[in-house]
Scaffold this motif. Structure first.
Motif, PDB file in Angstrom:
ATOM      1  N   THR A 156      -8.401  -3.705  -3.217  1.00 29.73           N
ATOM      2  CA  THR A 156      -8.292  -3.651  -1.625  1.00 29.73           C
ATOM      3  C   THR A 156      -7.623  -2.481  -1.518  1.00 29.73           C
ATOM      4  O   THR A 156      -7.938  -1.930  -0.339  1.00 29.73           O
ATOM      5  N   PRO A 207     -11.136  -3.249   4.061  1.00 31.13           N
ATOM      6  CA  PRO A 207     -12.012  -2.167   3.387  1.00 31.13           C
ATOM      7  C   PRO A 207     -13.337  -2.084   4.127  1.00 31.13           C
ATOM      8  O   PRO A 207     -13.901  -1.147   4.419  1.00 31.13           O
ATOM      9  N   ILE A 241       0.913  -1.291  -0.132  1.00 29.09           N
ATOM     10  CA  ILE A 241       0.205   0.013   0.063  1.00 29.09           C
ATOM     11  C   ILE A 241       0.978   1.455   0.053  1.00 29.09           C
ATOM     12  O   ILE A 241       0.452   2.137  -0.791  1.00 29.09           O
ATOM     13  N   VAL A 278      -7.257  -3.796   8.476  1.00 28.12           N
ATOM     14  CA  VAL A 278      -6.854  -3.484   6.970  1.00 28.12           C
ATOM     15  C   VAL A 278      -7.971  -3.652   6.195  1.00 28.12           C
ATOM     16  O   VAL A 278      -7.712  -3.147   4.995  1.00 28.12           O
ATOM     17  N   TRP A 326      -0.453   4.059   7.136  1.00 28.98           N
ATOM     18  CA  TRP A 326      -0.518   2.429   7.333  1.00 28.98           C
ATOM     19  C   TRP A 326       0.812   1.984   7.857  1.00 28.98           C
ATOM     20  O   TRP A 326       1.156   0.942   8.308  1.00 28.98           O
ATOM     21  N   ALA A 359     -13.523   0.566   6.869  1.00 27.84           N
ATOM     22  CA  ALA A 359     -13.349   1.746   6.637  1.00 27.84           C
ATOM     23  C   ALA A 359     -14.491   2.892   7.239  1.00 27.84           C
ATOM     24  O   ALA A 359     -15.621   2.401   7.406  1.00 27.84           O
ATOM     25  N   MET A 379      -9.124   5.104   2.826  1.00 31.09           N
ATOM     26  CA  MET A 379      -9.393   4.814   4.122  1.00 31.09           C
ATOM     27  C   MET A 379      -8.221   6.036   4.771  1.00 31.09           C
ATOM     28  O   MET A 379      -8.305   6.148   6.205  1.00 31.09           O
ATOM     29  N   GLN A 419      -8.039   1.129   0.540  1.00 28.79           N
ATOM     30  CA  GLN A 419      -7.117   1.658   1.396  1.00 28.79           C
ATOM     31  C   GLN A 419      -6.551   3.013   1.294  1.00 28.79           C
ATOM     32  O   GLN A 419      -6.487   3.602   2.074  1.00 28.79           O
TER      33      GLN A 419
END
Ligand SMILES: N[C@@H](CC(=O)c1ccccc1NC=O)C(=O)O
Length: 372
Positions: A156, A269, A126, A267, A167, A272, A163, A160
């Motif tokens: 995914t 979604p 990510i 982690v 991370w 979220a 989000m 993120q």
């Protein structure tokens, strides 16, 4: 005199460029971390208020060496030759590679322990995706004016991005770093106007639950994220060091769970909170095929439930936030190998952004004509 010559050169270059669309820039580096930190770009027209970029994030279970940024090429070719009106709103196309997790057992391209491109662990994947987007935003100045399209774990990661998390934090140092992680793990990227997910893992715990009898699912998730450790900030008193397989998590408890207890929930979604993390998001297209042999349709239902609970609507008013479930045709990887259904899903998102729902109808007619 030098100044005159310089301005003539610039004008010449600019006019040559405008005759030069589409223009391809392949293999551009967005980070020095590894040979996989590159992206492909296709410029279609100058950016304006009436255009967006399309950025595609490939899948492949965070590890498959045969699935790369090239997954976007069939879709790109169709978009370039399409006469569908929605394509006139596309300023540029881009598709990044990102570092992969190890795959030493791959039959033809096993990974080596010394390969910096293939020893990634969350949050490296990510982090690379965020860095690739930030690179494009710096270079082409489109800001939020883009649609992030992802396939499988690529989507995914697309979610993120929305989000809007750091991370790199919240995890023990040993979990949040990999041997290849030499740059900050929290690059900034502005989230997109819309997200198109194709054949997506929206909830890792749900996927592991639904495929509990196939060890390969657990293997690739462990490989990418490590074990399902407890999240230190969770208010839950449950401390789990193993994969959470409590069926209640997937069915009765509303998504997102009030306080994700484990890494895999956190982690995903489905955890979220887009009301705060993605206030400018306009549309999410949940595109999934019932012929997908790897990721189950139940993923779509779980994600849709989360979005509806956060005031997204299936038929949103003008300016509202829309979730659109789109049933597409094809196998898990068949959808990107073919590209037509990806184009259709992009058309739905652009129809929402630019109005009229023009994309879907026009694309459908074209395919009928081609097929008959
Ligand atoms: N081709 C992959 C498998 C794969 O892509 C996959 C398998 C199950 C569920 C999701 C998958 N891909 C998600 O990005 C592999 O060889 O590991």
């Amino acid at each position: 005199m030098t100044g005159d010559f310089a301005s003539v050169t610039t004008e010449f270059q600019m006019s040559a460029m405008s005759d030069d669309y589409p223009r391809f820039i392949n293999g551009e580096a967005y980070s020095e971390d590894s040979s996989l930190n590159t992206l492909d770009i296709c410029l279609l027209r100058p950016s304006s208020e009436d255009t967006v970029w399309i950025i595609f994030i490939h899948g492949g279970a965070y590890r498959d060496p045969l699935i790369s940024k090239a997954s976007f090429l069939p879709t790109q070719s169709l978009l370039l030759s399409s006469k569908a009106p929605f394509t006139s709103h596309i300023a540029g196309l881009a598709s990044p590679n990102y570092r992969l997790s190890p795959y030493p057992s791959h039959s033809t391209h096993p990974s080596a322990p010394s390969d910096t491109a293939r020893n990634a662990k969350h949050p490296d994947h990510i982090s690379d995706v965020l860095r690739a987007i930030a690179h494009l935003q710096r270079r082409f100045r489109f800001g939020e004016r883009y649609i992030l399209v992802g396939h499988s774990c690529g989507a995914t990661m697309a979610l993120q991005v929305a989000m809007s998390r750091d991370w790199g934090s919240g995890l023990p140092a040993s979990s949040s770093r990999s041997i290849t992680n030499t740059t900050p793990s929290h690059p900034t990227a502005v989230p997109p106007l819309g997200i198109v997910g194709l054949e997506v893992i929206y909830s890792i715990p749900l996927m592991l639950h639904n495929h509990a009898s196939t060890p390969a699912y657990r293997d690739f998730i462990l490989n990418a994220f490590g074990p399902d450790i407890a999240i230190p900030t969770a208010t839950s008193t449950t401390v789990s060091t193993s994969i959470n397989t409590d069926a209640d998590t997937y069915t009765d408890v509303p998504f997102p769970s009030p306080s994700p207890a484990t890494l895999y929930q956190d982690v995903s979604p489905t955890s979220a909170h887009f009301t705060t993390s993605w206030p400018k998001g306009r549309v999410v297209v949940l595109a999934h095929s019932k012929d997908d042999e790897l990721v189950e349709w139940g993923q779509v239902e779980a994600m849709k439930k989360v979005l509806l609970a956060q005031s997204w609507a299936e038929d949103a008013e003008e300016g509202g936030r829309e979730v659109h479930v789109l049933e597409i045709v094809g196998s898990h990887d068949g959808v990107w190998r073919d590209g037509k259904e990806v184009v259709r899903a992009v058309g739905v998102a652009l129809g929402k952004i630019f109005g009229g729902g023009e994309g879907v109808e026009v694309v459908d007619r074209r395919f009928c004509a081609v097929g008959s």
